[in-house]
Design a protein around this motif. Sequence first.
Motif, PDB file in Angstrom:
ATOM      1  N   MET A  54      -8.138   3.211  -0.840  1.00 38.51           N
ATOM      2  CA  MET A  54      -7.066   2.522  -0.131  1.00 38.51           C
ATOM      3  C   MET A  54      -7.589   1.311   0.628  1.00 38.51           C
ATOM      4  O   MET A  54      -6.978   0.239   0.617  1.00 38.51           O
ATOM      5  N   ILE A  55      -8.739   1.463   1.282  1.00 35.41           N
ATOM      6  CA  ILE A  55      -9.311   0.345   2.038  1.00 35.41           C
ATOM      7  C   ILE A  55      -9.707  -0.788   1.090  1.00 35.41           C
ATOM      8  O   ILE A  55      -9.463  -1.971   1.374  1.00 35.41           O
ATOM      9  N   VAL A  97      -1.283  -0.233  -8.212  1.00 35.26           N
ATOM     10  CA  VAL A  97      -0.993   0.994  -8.962  1.00 35.26           C
ATOM     11  C   VAL A  97      -2.097   1.287  -9.971  1.00 35.26           C
ATOM     12  O   VAL A  97      -2.532   2.435 -10.122  1.00 35.26           O
ATOM     13  N   PHE A  98      -2.567   0.261 -10.656  1.00 39.49           N
ATOM     14  CA  PHE A  98      -3.621   0.453 -11.651  1.00 39.49           C
ATOM     15  C   PHE A  98      -4.898   0.987 -11.010  1.00 39.49           C
ATOM     16  O   PHE A  98      -5.524   1.923 -11.522  1.00 39.49           O
ATOM     17  N   PHE A  99      -5.307   0.412  -9.896  1.00 40.08           N
ATOM     18  CA  PHE A  99      -6.544   0.824  -9.242  1.00 40.08           C
ATOM     19  C   PHE A  99      -6.413   2.220  -8.636  1.00 40.08           C
ATOM     20  O   PHE A  99      -7.282   3.085  -8.832  1.00 40.08           O
ATOM     21  N   LEU A 100      -5.332   2.478  -7.903  1.00 38.96           N
ATOM     22  CA  LEU A 100      -5.201   3.748  -7.192  1.00 38.96           C
ATOM     23  C   LEU A 100      -4.887   4.905  -8.132  1.00 38.96           C
ATOM     24  O   LEU A 100      -5.227   6.050  -7.819  1.00 38.96           O
ATOM     25  N   THR A 101      -4.258   4.642  -9.266  1.00 38.46           N
ATOM     26  CA  THR A 101      -4.024   5.729 -10.233  1.00 38.46           C
ATOM     27  C   THR A 101      -5.346   6.285 -10.738  1.00 38.46           C
ATOM     28  O   THR A 101      -5.544   7.515 -10.798  1.00 38.46           O
ATOM     29  N   ALA A 102      -6.261   5.400 -11.090  1.00 36.68           N
ATOM     30  CA  ALA A 102      -7.588   5.860 -11.524  1.00 36.68           C
ATOM     31  C   ALA A 102      -8.327   6.567 -10.391  1.00 36.68           C
ATOM     32  O   ALA A 102      -9.071   7.521 -10.628  1.00 36.68           O
ATOM     33  N   LEU A 140       1.836  -5.090  -6.635  1.00 38.43           N
ATOM     34  CA  LEU A 140       1.972  -3.699  -7.059  1.00 38.43           C
ATOM     35  C   LEU A 140       1.227  -3.373  -8.357  1.00 38.43           C
ATOM     36  O   LEU A 140       0.630  -2.294  -8.458  1.00 38.43           O
ATOM     37  N   PRO A 141       1.241  -4.214  -9.396  1.00 35.60           N
ATOM     38  CA  PRO A 141       0.533  -3.830 -10.628  1.00 35.60           C
ATOM     39  C   PRO A 141      -0.944  -3.516 -10.418  1.00 35.60           C
ATOM     40  O   PRO A 141      -1.427  -2.476 -10.877  1.00 35.60           O
ATOM     41  N   PHE A 142      -1.655  -4.386  -9.724  1.00 37.52           N
ATOM     42  CA  PHE A 142      -3.075  -4.127  -9.473  1.00 37.52           C
ATOM     43  C   PHE A 142      -3.261  -2.904  -8.593  1.00 37.52           C
ATOM     44  O   PHE A 142      -4.162  -2.082  -8.822  1.00 37.52           O
ATOM     45  N   MET A 190       0.814  -1.200   0.000  1.00 34.24           N
ATOM     46  CA  MET A 190       0.000   0.000   0.000  1.00 34.24           C
ATOM     47  C   MET A 190       0.857   1.264   0.000  1.00 34.24           C
ATOM     48  O   MET A 190       0.528   2.250  -0.662  1.00 34.24           O
ATOM     49  N   LEU A 191       1.962   1.258   0.745  1.00 30.56           N
ATOM     50  CA  LEU A 191       2.831   2.432   0.778  1.00 30.56           C
ATOM     51  C   LEU A 191       3.468   2.689  -0.587  1.00 30.56           C
ATOM     52  O   LEU A 191       3.414   3.810  -1.116  1.00 30.56           O
ATOM     53  N   MET A 192       4.057   1.664  -1.175  1.00 30.87           N
ATOM     54  CA  MET A 192       4.709   1.827  -2.470  1.00 30.87           C
ATOM     55  C   MET A 192       3.699   2.051  -3.582  1.00 30.87           C
ATOM     56  O   MET A 192       3.908   2.887  -4.474  1.00 30.87           O
ATOM     57  N   GLY A 193       2.583   1.308  -3.549  1.00 28.35           N
ATOM     58  CA  GLY A 193       1.584   1.446  -4.606  1.00 28.35           C
ATOM     59  C   GLY A 193       0.900   2.793  -4.582  1.00 28.35           C
ATOM     60  O   GLY A 193       0.670   3.408  -5.642  1.00 28.35           O
TER      61      GLY A 193
END
Length: 299
Positions: A216-217, A175-180, A171-173, A106-109
């Motif tokens: 995030m949750i 980053v993909f989710f939190l970027t949007a 990380l891929p999932f 979560m921190l890195m993503g």
Amino acid sequence: MTTLDQPTVNAPTPAATRDRPVRRELGLANVLSHGFLVFWGLLTVLPLLWMFISSFKTNGEILSDPWGLPGALHWDNWARAWTGAHIGRYFLNSLVVVAGSVSLTMLMGATAAYVFARYEFRGRQVVYYLFVGGLMFPVFLALVPLFFVVRNAGLFGTWKGLILVYAAYSLPFTVFFLTAFFRTLPTTVAEAAMVDGCGHFRLFFRVMLPMARPGMISVAIFNFLSHWNQFLLPQVLMQGDDSKWMLAQGLFALSVSQGYAGDYARLFAGLSIAVLPVLAIYVAFQRQVQAGLTAGQLK
């Protein structure tokens, strides 16, 4: 010459005639969709319920009457699974590893997703698509090189190595989710914070990260479920010392041993212990998960 006025009958309008079959079709679709959901719910709940009930039976009751209720609640099955089969030790090991891997993910993503969503720099799209491309890469294709990388790094058979591998594959999932999700947050709040003298790190941790709490949750829960149920990676990277095994490895060893011992009550008790945290997390945070999944669409 007078004529009597004939009573006129209001003919149905074309719109009204079109509405009738549509309503009928929608009603049939609702019945079918709800029926399928009920069937799917029963298909999911009934095996879990049967497993919990069987965990309180004796081995004789399981073999003679597998669909019946237990004559008495045999809590000793859970005690034997927790201590005798070392499920308690594997449970605590999994808690430590999953807590560390989810926190690191979560921190890195979240940091990477915030940069991709809010900052413009050369090569941003290329790096972002490299992250997203990891979603299409199956885990089992990298097991052999991953084994040698972890072993050469001196992390084979350690919790630190397993935490790093879990975080890398999540990380891929994330980053993909939190970027949007970060793209849906209002830019006016960030601009106002920058005007008030807020730096980039303070802006992220004090302003933007709390605003992204629903997303995030949601991602944290998905990562928790994925890490908790992981079996292939621990089986490859945590060989040897069984005191460091994860819960999935312990359950697998218990199921293999039951083929000779026949202590099925202890096996069902161990499975129930493994399922309880997943059910508790889902029941406690189901509203947050729904809010996080719909927040991007509503905004």
